[in-house]
Structures are given as C-alpha cells and as structure tokens.
Design a protein around this motif. Structure first.
Motif, PDB file in Angstrom:
ATOM      1  N   THR A 275      46.934  27.638  30.829  1.00  0.00           N
ATOM      2  CA  THR A 275      47.891  26.592  31.180  1.00  0.00           C
ATOM      3  C   THR A 275      48.277  25.739  29.967  1.00  0.00           C
ATOM      4  OG1 THR A 275      46.021  25.270  31.993  1.00  0.00           O
ATOM      5  CG2 THR A 275      47.326  26.469  33.614  1.00  0.00           C
ATOM      6  N   ALA A 276      47.419  25.632  28.966  1.00  0.00           N
ATOM      7  CA  ALA A 276      47.793  24.898  27.760  1.00  0.00           C
ATOM      8  C   ALA A 276      48.980  25.546  27.056  1.00  0.00           C
ATOM      9  CB  ALA A 276      46.603  24.819  26.798  1.00  0.00           C
ATOM     10  N   GLU A 277      49.136  26.850  27.196  1.00  0.00           N
ATOM     11  CA  GLU A 277      50.265  27.561  26.602  1.00  0.00           C
ATOM     12  C   GLU A 277      51.509  27.440  27.485  1.00  0.00           C
ATOM     13  OE1 GLU A 277      51.370  32.163  25.247  1.00  0.00           O
ATOM     14  OE2 GLU A 277      49.285  31.545  25.539  1.00  0.00           O
ATOM     15  N   ILE A 278      51.295  27.447  28.800  1.00  0.00           N
ATOM     16  CA  ILE A 278      52.428  27.377  29.728  1.00  0.00           C
ATOM     17  C   ILE A 278      53.028  25.985  29.786  1.00  0.00           C
ATOM     18  CG2 ILE A 278      53.106  27.657  32.147  1.00  0.00           C
ATOM     19  CD1 ILE A 278      50.718  29.608  32.431  1.00  0.00           C
ATOM     20  N   LEU A 279      52.186  24.959  29.711  1.00  0.00           N
ATOM     21  CA  LEU A 279      52.615  23.583  29.959  1.00  0.00           C
ATOM     22  C   LEU A 279      53.824  23.156  29.135  1.00  0.00           C
ATOM     23  CD1 LEU A 279      52.341  20.765  31.184  1.00  0.00           C
ATOM     24  CD2 LEU A 279      50.467  20.324  29.560  1.00  0.00           C
ATOM     25  N   PRO A 280      53.830  23.311  27.810  1.00  0.00           N
ATOM     26  CA  PRO A 280      55.004  22.841  27.067  1.00  0.00           C
ATOM     27  C   PRO A 280      56.279  23.608  27.407  1.00  0.00           C
ATOM     28  CG  PRO A 280      53.475  23.996  25.613  1.00  0.00           C
ATOM     29  CD  PRO A 280      52.759  23.800  26.906  1.00  0.00           C
TER      30      PRO A 280
END
Length: 371
Positions: A275-280
């Motif tokens: 999710t850290a990659e998806i969030l932005p």
C-alpha cells in the motif's frame, strides 16, 4: 481448537512496541487461530511487502522548528478526531477474547479512536454500538440480495454509526494456504451474527470446478450497486480496497465520499503492490476531492507519518488490534493505540511538523524508495 480465552495476563513489561504484542500473541494463541490472523493469500508476497515498504521509506529530520501548540487533530467526514489512527474492520474478535468487539470498542473509547466495525463481527452491531464511547463506522459487505444489504444499512443507521465502509476488493476470499494447512475453522460458538437469516450466493456444482465462476461472481457487487447504495442512505460511503488510479477516479465519479487504499492486508490477491507504493498513485488521482485513507502493514508511528506524507488523511490498523486484544484485553488495545500515537508525535516533533496538515513529502528523504 483448544482456545484459551481466560482473562489475559497483565500487559508484559517488555511490550513497548506493536511487534511485542505480535510476539506475545503468537505464543498465546492456538496454532489454527494464529494461522487465521496471520494468514495471507497464497505465498504471502503482498502481506510481507506491506510493512517492508513502509520501513524502506526514509525520513527527513528537521531541527529548531517552532512546535508550540502542536497537535494531531483532524476533521474527517464530519467528525473532529484527535488523531489519525483508526481501528480497521477485523472479523471475529471473540477468537482471541471472550468479550470480543465489546472489549475492543472500550479501548477505542478510552483512546478517542474511531473504530470501524466489521460486518463479520462476532457480536451484533447494536451491542457493539451500545458499548461505544466514541464514533463508529460500519464496514459493509454487500449481500447477494439488495434487501439484505439494506437491512444491514438500516441497522447501522439506527445504531448511530457515522459512515459506511464498503469493502470492494474481496468478492471472493483469497486462497490462504497458511490457514488451510493449519485446518482453521470457526468454533461452534462464533459466527458472523450480523448475517443471520441472510441468503448466501446460489452456487452451481460442477465436478472439478471451484465456486468462483459458478455463482460467487454472479452475486458480487458492481459499480451500479455502489450508486444504488448512495441513493439509499445519507451516511457517507467510503470504498475500501482501492488499488489503482482508474478505480480511484471511478469511485469519485460515482459519488464515494472517501476511499481507503488497501490490499486487504495481503489476504486477498497475492502479488498486489504494497500500500505504500499504491497510496501516492491513488492520492494523485483523487487530487484532494475526497479523503484518502490507507491500511496495510502500519506498525510504527513513523509509518503513519510516511502515509500522511504520501497523501493519506488517516490510517487504519488491523492485525495489531487482535494481537493486543489477545495479550491484554481492552487495556492491551488501548495501550497499543497509545504507543502508536506517541510514536507519531515523536516523529512529527523530529521532522518539524506541528500539525497533520504540515506533513507532506518534505518530511521524506528526497531519494526515498518505498519498494
């Protein structure tokens, strides 16, 4: 399954971080229950990547900032909240504590934390609301029959829930091999009580076939069902399980009041990005039109700060609440949330952020890599 739900011991003295609750819960819980809680889809690639991605992001320290009057408050979907830490919807709390969700909601009230109650709670949603001392949202799994979905919605409205969180990324369960190997099954005295009397999907039987394309997906919700739901309630509707820009755009277009970036804790489709990659990506597509929240691998206050820097308004924690509940009961969950909030405040102080709105990509090291 050999559950031991006697009153939890006092919180061990060596519990100073969320990982300590996970370690103690692992030692306390029976193997099948532990496999259910920790279980992930297939090989667990996404579940492992979630915390690793937050850990890989580097922060930019700032010194001599004026932090007088600093706080962690925010306004979210009509609510003034003292901090951005939410309890994610997690099923069957009675697997780890006899009082189940009633114990967890006491901790939420004690720490001024918003709790999202699962459709698959092991207690009636009304009983959980009656024990609450703060705002609740209701996580909704849309049912095959619209009348059943509407029945859940009306119950949530009547009980005082303040928003509906529609999980959209799990029309079928992931293949959780760890859970399968451990032989997990729900004990006879635990079930999704809020679904009593509701019709399951109609499944056709064909030799050598699973149920996914034999009825499960026929009954799965679609975009038009979200539009219908919006027309049936005045509560804010938040879509949980958004993992890409196209679906984020469509969610806003159909009238969603917020979205939650989530890969279901890695429990559904294995191989999704963390999710850290998806969030932005999602936050960029939303462009501030509705709030963006995030879950998946949040284990430190620094993880919370990183999520806010990447565009989240708030974060949700899932598995840690069961770890803490198993070890320390409601006091454990309250302690877990207190730890996380203290860590966030320390991180804000050391990155020079006086308010949540001050947290942006300037709090991240320029050469950050999240994956």
């Amino acid at each position: 399954m050999g559950r031991d739900l006697s009153a939890p011991h006092a919180i061990p003295a060596d519990v100073v971080a969320l990982c300590d609750y996970a370690r103690h819960a692992s030692a306390r819980l029976p193997d099948p229950v532990r496999a259910y809680i920790e279980g992930a889809g297939a090989d667990g690639l996404t579940a492992s990547a979630n915390p690793a991605a937050w850990q890989a992001i580097r922060l930019q320290g700032r010194v001599l900032a004026d932090l007088r009057g600093a706080d962690t408050g925010l306004h979210l979907l009509g609510l003034d909240l003292p901090h951005p830490l939410l309890l994610a919807p997690v099923a069957f709390h009675r697997l780890v504590h006899e009082q189940g969700e009633a114990a967890t909601v006491l901790a939420a009230g004690a720490t001024d934390s918003l709790m999202v109650v699962s459709t698959q709670a092991s207690l009636p949603l009304e009983q959980i609301a009656a024990a609450a001392h703060g705002p609740l949202w209701f996580q909704l799994y849309m049912q095959p029959r619209r009348e059943d979905t509407l029945r859940l919605v009306r119950r949530a409205e009547a009980a005082g829930y303040r928003a509906l969180v529609v999980t959209v990324d799990a029309p079928v369960n992931g293949l959780r091999n760890m859970e399968q190997r451990a032989g997990f099954r729900l004990p006879d005295d635990i079930r999704a009580v809020n679904l009593d009397g509701m019709a399951p999907p109609e499944i056709r039987e064909e030799p050598g076939r699973c149920a996914v394309f034999l009825g499960l997906m026929d009954a799965a919700p679609r975009w038009e069902d979200i539009a219908w739901l919006k027309s049936q309630t005045a509560l804010p509707v938040v879509l949980k399980g958004i993992t890409g820009a196209a679906d984020a755009e469509r969610a806003v277009g159909i009238g969603a009041d917020g979205v939650i970036v989530s890969n279901h804790g890695g429990r559904a489709l294995d191989g999704l990005p963390p999710t850290a990659e998806i969030l932005p990506v999602v936050a960029g597509a939303i462009a501030g039109r509705v709030p963006v929240l995030c879950d998946g691998g949040i284990r430190r206050g620094t993880d919370v700060l990183k999520a806010l820097a990447l565009g989240a308004s708030a974060v949700l924690v899932g598995r840690p609440q069961l770890h803490a509940l198993a070890v320390g009961g409601p006091q454990g969950v309250a302690h877990m949330l207190t730890i996380l909030r203290a860590e966030l405040e320390v991180a804000m102080a050391l990155t020079g952020c006086r308010r949540l709105r001050d947290i942006d990509t300037g709090a991240l090291w320029p050469e950050r890599r999240a994956w």
